[in-house]
Structures are given as structure tokens and as C-alpha cells.
Design a protein around this motif. Structure first.
Motif, PDB file in Angstrom:
ATOM      1  N   PHE A 114       0.972  -1.097   0.094  1.00  0.00           N
ATOM      2  CA  PHE A 114       0.065  -0.003  -0.138  1.00  0.00           C
ATOM      3  C   PHE A 114       0.877   1.446   0.080  1.00  0.00           C
ATOM      4  CE2 PHE A 114      -4.540  -0.980   1.537  1.00  0.00           C
ATOM      5  CZ  PHE A 114      -4.697  -2.171   1.042  1.00  0.00           C
ATOM      6  N   VAL A 123      -2.405   5.081   0.967  1.00  0.00           N
ATOM      7  CA  VAL A 123      -3.753   4.862   0.506  1.00  0.00           C
ATOM      8  C   VAL A 123      -4.717   5.386   1.526  1.00  0.00           C
ATOM      9  CG1 VAL A 123      -5.613   2.991   0.288  1.00  0.00           C
ATOM     10  CG2 VAL A 123      -3.253   2.627  -0.740  1.00  0.00           C
ATOM     11  N   PRO A 142      -9.566   2.411  -3.403  1.00  0.00           N
ATOM     12  CA  PRO A 142      -9.088   3.462  -2.805  1.00  0.00           C
ATOM     13  C   PRO A 142      -9.692   4.814  -3.339  1.00  0.00           C
ATOM     14  CG  PRO A 142      -7.353   2.498  -3.914  1.00  0.00           C
ATOM     15  CD  PRO A 142      -8.334   1.652  -4.080  1.00  0.00           C
ATOM     16  N   VAL A 184      -2.263   0.669  -4.535  1.00  0.00           N
ATOM     17  CA  VAL A 184      -2.111  -0.705  -3.982  1.00  0.00           C
ATOM     18  C   VAL A 184      -1.362  -1.605  -4.861  1.00  0.00           C
ATOM     19  CG1 VAL A 184      -3.488  -2.842  -3.063  1.00  0.00           C
ATOM     20  CG2 VAL A 184      -4.383  -0.469  -2.753  1.00  0.00           C
TER      21      VAL A 184
END
Ligand SMILES: Nc1ncnc2c1ncn2[C@@H]1O[C@H](COP(=O)(O)OP(=O)(O)O)[C@@H](O)[C@H]1O
Ligand SMILES: [Mg+2]
Length: 220
Positions: free
Chosen positions: A4, A7, A54, A59
Motif C-alpha cells: 500500500f 492509501v 481506494p 495498491v
């Protein structure tokens, strides 16, 4: 691997679930995702198999930026990810065997290969002698093991679990966690969300700790 990069997730209602979350879980590692109820654990997990998107940030799954994956490639991406939720959602009219075979049927696996894989999955979760049973003939712990067998039958490289022991007593919960440790020892990358801190204290694995949608990590 799961990564991530900054995010954030805000729901259309305006509710902020994740804020500036960054972490990297290398391939073959296992981590616990912890934090109190409402801290964003389920919201974070849902972004990985593209159940949700998101609001900002990136991601990456096995090196692929999934924000750039077109709708037609989502099923292929999901094949690498097994998901286990708290409630098994088994089809009660179907046998244990057919429930576990479902992901393979969807992918048109040949019959023989399906039988081989379902039996291997049953063996991994310790249910070889229950393949013809219906889910309602099983205990809660056994139903959750069927759920787990279904998540791993297609041999995903990543398994996500969201409060997998939420409905189980401490002894069964411990057994399920031990099972996850075994999958991880066989090379599967695992991210397990739970607020049961006393349960995971028995296991030596890094923790991603969420609080009000913000992350602090220990040991990664
Ligand atoms: N689909 C949704 N729509 C709006 N708000 C949501 C939705 N899902 C979760 N939330 C909110 O986002 C926050 C994080 O929830 P969640 O990810 O479910 O946390 P956890 O799994 O740690 O309990 C909570 O405030 C929750 O009410
Ligand atoms: Mg949750």
C-alpha cells in the motif's frame, strides 16, 4: 506481495476509513492486521481483491498496480487471492465437496484435477472424512474449515482473512491460526485481520496496527 502506498479511503457517506496507509508485505510473509472495531481493517482488506477501490493512493499486488487493472482483468487477478470472512457463507444444499469445488468449477477445471485438489484441500484442513456431509451437519469450527478449504483450493499466492475466528471458541481459534501458520510455511502470503490480541500473542508474526484509519507497523 502486498504493498500500500499512501492509501486513503473515504466512503460516499463522508466516513473516513483509511488515512495515508503505507506498508509492504513481502511474498511469503504473514502479518496480523489489528486494531479496535471500526479502525478500518475490513476496509483495508476489501481493497486487495478489488471488492472496493481506494479514494487515493496505490495498491500493488505481486508487483501489479491494481488501480490500473481493467474490469476484464479483475477475475484473473482474484484467482491469486483467497478470501476468508468471519461467516462461512456456504451453500447449505450442497455437499462439503461441492462447496469447496466451486472456485474450480467457475474456472472450468477438469473433473479429475478438481477431485484431486478438493481432496488435497480437505486433507489440509483435516476434514477428509466429511466430504459428503452438508454444511448444516457440521460444527461451527468445521464449517469455518470448509470455508478455508474453499479459499485455498485454487492455490492462491495470497490469502486474506477477516476476523476468521470471530465466531469460534478459543481452542478452535487457536487451531485455525495454527493452520494459517502452516499455509504460510508452505509459501502463501497471508494477511489476517483480528482484534483478538490474546489469541495472536501466541504467534510470532509482525503486526499492522490500525487506529482510526491510521497505521503503525511492528516488525515489518
Ligand atoms: N460500506 C461502508 N460505507 C460507509 N462507511 C463504512 C462502510 N464500511 C465501513 N465503514 C466505516 O468505516 C470505518 C471502518 O470500518 P471497518 O473497515 O469495517 O473497520 P473494522 O473492520 O476495523 O471494524 C467505520 O467507521 C465504519 O463505520
Ligand atoms: Mg471488520
Amino acid at each position: 506481495m502486498i504493498a500500500f502506498e499512501r492509501v486513503s479511503k473515504t466512503y460516499p457517506s463522508g466516513q473516513v476509513a483509511l488515512q495515508d496507509v503505507s506498508f509492504h508485505l513481502p511474498a511469503g510473509r504473514l502479518a496480523f492486521l489489528t486494531g479496535p472495531s471500526g479502525s478500518g481493517k475490513s476496509s483495508l482488506l476489501r481493497l486487495i481483491p478489488l471488492i472496493d477501490r481506494p479514494s487515493s493512493g496505490k495498491v500493488l499486488i505481486n508487483g501489479t498496480d491494481i488501480g490500473r487493472v481493467g474490469a476484464w482483468r479483475i477475475p484473473r487477478l482474484r484467482r491469486h487471492i483467497g478470501v476468508i470472512f468471519q461467516n462461512p457463507h456456504l451453500l447449505n444444499e450442497w455437499s462439503v465437496f461441492d462447496n469447496i469445488a466451486l472456485p474450480l468449477r467457475v474456472q472450468h477445471y477438469p473433473r479429475e484435477e478438481t477431485v484431486r485438489r478438493v481432496r488435497a484441500a480437505l486433507d489440509k484442513v483435516g476434514l477428509v472424512d466429511r466430504e459428503s456431509a452438508r454444511p448444516l451437519e457440521l460444527s461451527g469450527g468445521e464449517q469455518q474449515r470448509v470455508n478455508i478449504a474453499r479459499a485455498l483450493v485454487a492455490r492462491p499466492s495470497i490469502i486474506l482473512a477477516d476476523e476468521p475466528t470471530g465466531n469460534l471458541d478459543p481452542e478452535l481459534s487457536f487451531e485455525i491460526m495454527r493452520l494459517f501458520m502452516q499455509f504460510n510455511a508452505a509459501g502463501v502470503t497471508m494477511l489476517i485481520a483480528t482484534h483478538a490480541l490474546d489469541l495472536i500473542d501466541a504467534f510470532d508474526a509482525p503486526r499492522l496496527l490500525l487506529r482510526d484509519g491510521r497505521l503503525t507497523t511492528e516488525g515489518l
